[in-house]
Design an enzyme around this catalytic site. Structure first.
Site, PDB file in Angstrom:
ATOM      1  N   SER A  33     -32.218 -32.616 -31.441  1.00 29.92           N
ATOM      2  CA  SER A  33     -31.213 -31.973 -32.292  1.00 29.92           C
ATOM      3  C   SER A  33     -29.804 -32.481 -32.005  1.00 29.92           C
ATOM      4  O   SER A  33     -28.845 -32.018 -32.622  1.00 29.92           O
ATOM      5  CB  SER A  33     -31.268 -30.445 -32.119  1.00 29.92           C
ATOM      6  N   ARG A  63     -36.122 -40.077 -17.515  1.00 34.97           N
ATOM      7  CA  ARG A  63     -36.697 -40.762 -18.674  1.00 34.97           C
ATOM      8  C   ARG A  63     -35.988 -42.064 -19.009  1.00 34.97           C
ATOM      9  O   ARG A  63     -36.622 -43.096 -19.221  1.00 34.97           O
ATOM     10  CB  ARG A  63     -36.638 -39.839 -19.904  1.00 34.97           C
ATOM     11  N   GLU A 107     -29.507 -31.103 -19.943  1.00 30.57           N
ATOM     12  CA  GLU A 107     -30.859 -30.619 -19.625  1.00 30.57           C
ATOM     13  C   GLU A 107     -30.774 -29.395 -18.710  1.00 30.57           C
ATOM     14  O   GLU A 107     -31.471 -29.296 -17.683  1.00 30.57           O
ATOM     15  CB  GLU A 107     -31.690 -31.732 -18.971  1.00 30.57           C
ATOM     16  N   TYR A 191     -43.226 -35.070 -27.875  1.00 25.17           N
ATOM     17  CA  TYR A 191     -42.662 -33.967 -28.655  1.00 25.17           C
ATOM     18  C   TYR A 191     -42.174 -34.420 -30.026  1.00 25.17           C
ATOM     19  O   TYR A 191     -41.861 -35.593 -30.236  1.00 25.17           O
ATOM     20  CB  TYR A 191     -41.467 -33.359 -27.898  1.00 25.17           C
TER      21      TYR A 191
END
Length: 236
Positions: A33, A63, A107, A191
């Protein structure tokens, strides 16, 4: 004695000006988003105003880069990767921390001490804290402490993504695998953002797939046991 009283008075006045002069801004929403993008935009805006800034993220998130906040579009910004927020003060150093104006947290759902840190940084230390994180997990349950800091926030921004199925606004994060761990760090391989309709519909498909997968594993057990019991049945 008068000098001592005057010095004490000045210290108290300075302390009062510092305490409570901070702020907490929350950016939340599903995956993809633009939370990290929005966070970086605000951080860069603070830098352009001449304010001292530090960015932190959870050391769990490796990541894209270990020591950078990186958006899904590949835009990065240097950061401190730490296991918990309350350790940031010591890791960063007292003098450097005192000079900080703004702390960005990416995060944020991975930090168990998010509420405690935000209260101290904003209320006691006068810092502006900008927090970006997921408000819910793949089951649409609260994720970490992001929702806990909403009552103490100066502003809350709820972002939406684009549903990968129909293109409408996506409010939820759908996990495409059958893994049931709450913390499963991944990107588009794991996801996808979806609207309410396609969250519900795809969850039904995923549940059916998991049920079939579990059933296949159960059916395979007797075969495995038979092979273990009689190696000759392998057919060498």
């Amino acid at each position: 004695m008068a000098t001592l009283n005057n010095d004490t008075s000045r210290d108290v006045t300075a302390d009062q000006k510092l305490r409570g002069s901070g702020a907490i801004h929350v950016i939340m929403g599903p995956m993809f988003s633009g939370k990290s993008t929005s966070l970086l935009r605000r951080i860069k805006s603070e830098i352009s105003l001449g304010r001292s800034v530090a960015m932190v993220k959870s050391s769990k998130d490796t990541r894209y880069a270990k020591d950078s906040v990186v958006t899904h579009d590949g835009i990065g910004f240097p950061c401190w990767a730490i296991p918990d927020l309350m350790s940031f003060h010591d890791i960063f150093g007292q003098d450097a921390y005192d000079k900080l104006d703004v702390i960005g947290i990416d995060e944020a759902q991975f930090f168990g001490d998010l509420y405690e840190f935000c209260c101290k940084a904003a209320d006691d230390d006068g810092k502006t804290v900008i927090v970006a994180g997921l408000d819910g997990d793949y089951l649409r349950r609260r994720f970490g402490g992001v929702l806990d800091i909403v009552p103490i926030a100066d502003s809350v921004t709820k972002l939406t993504a684009r549903c990968e199925v129909c293109g409408q606004k996506a409010f939820f994060t759908l996990r495409k695998t059958c893994d049931t761990k709450t913390e499963l760090i991944g990107g588009a391989d794991v996801y996808m953002p979806v609207c309410r309709k396609h969250y519900v519909n795809n969850r039904i498909v995923i549940k059916a797939s998991k049920k079939e997968w579990d059933s296949d594993k159960e059916r395979a057990k007797p075969c495995v046991e038979a092979v273990d019991a009689d190696p000759s049945s392998i057919g060498y």
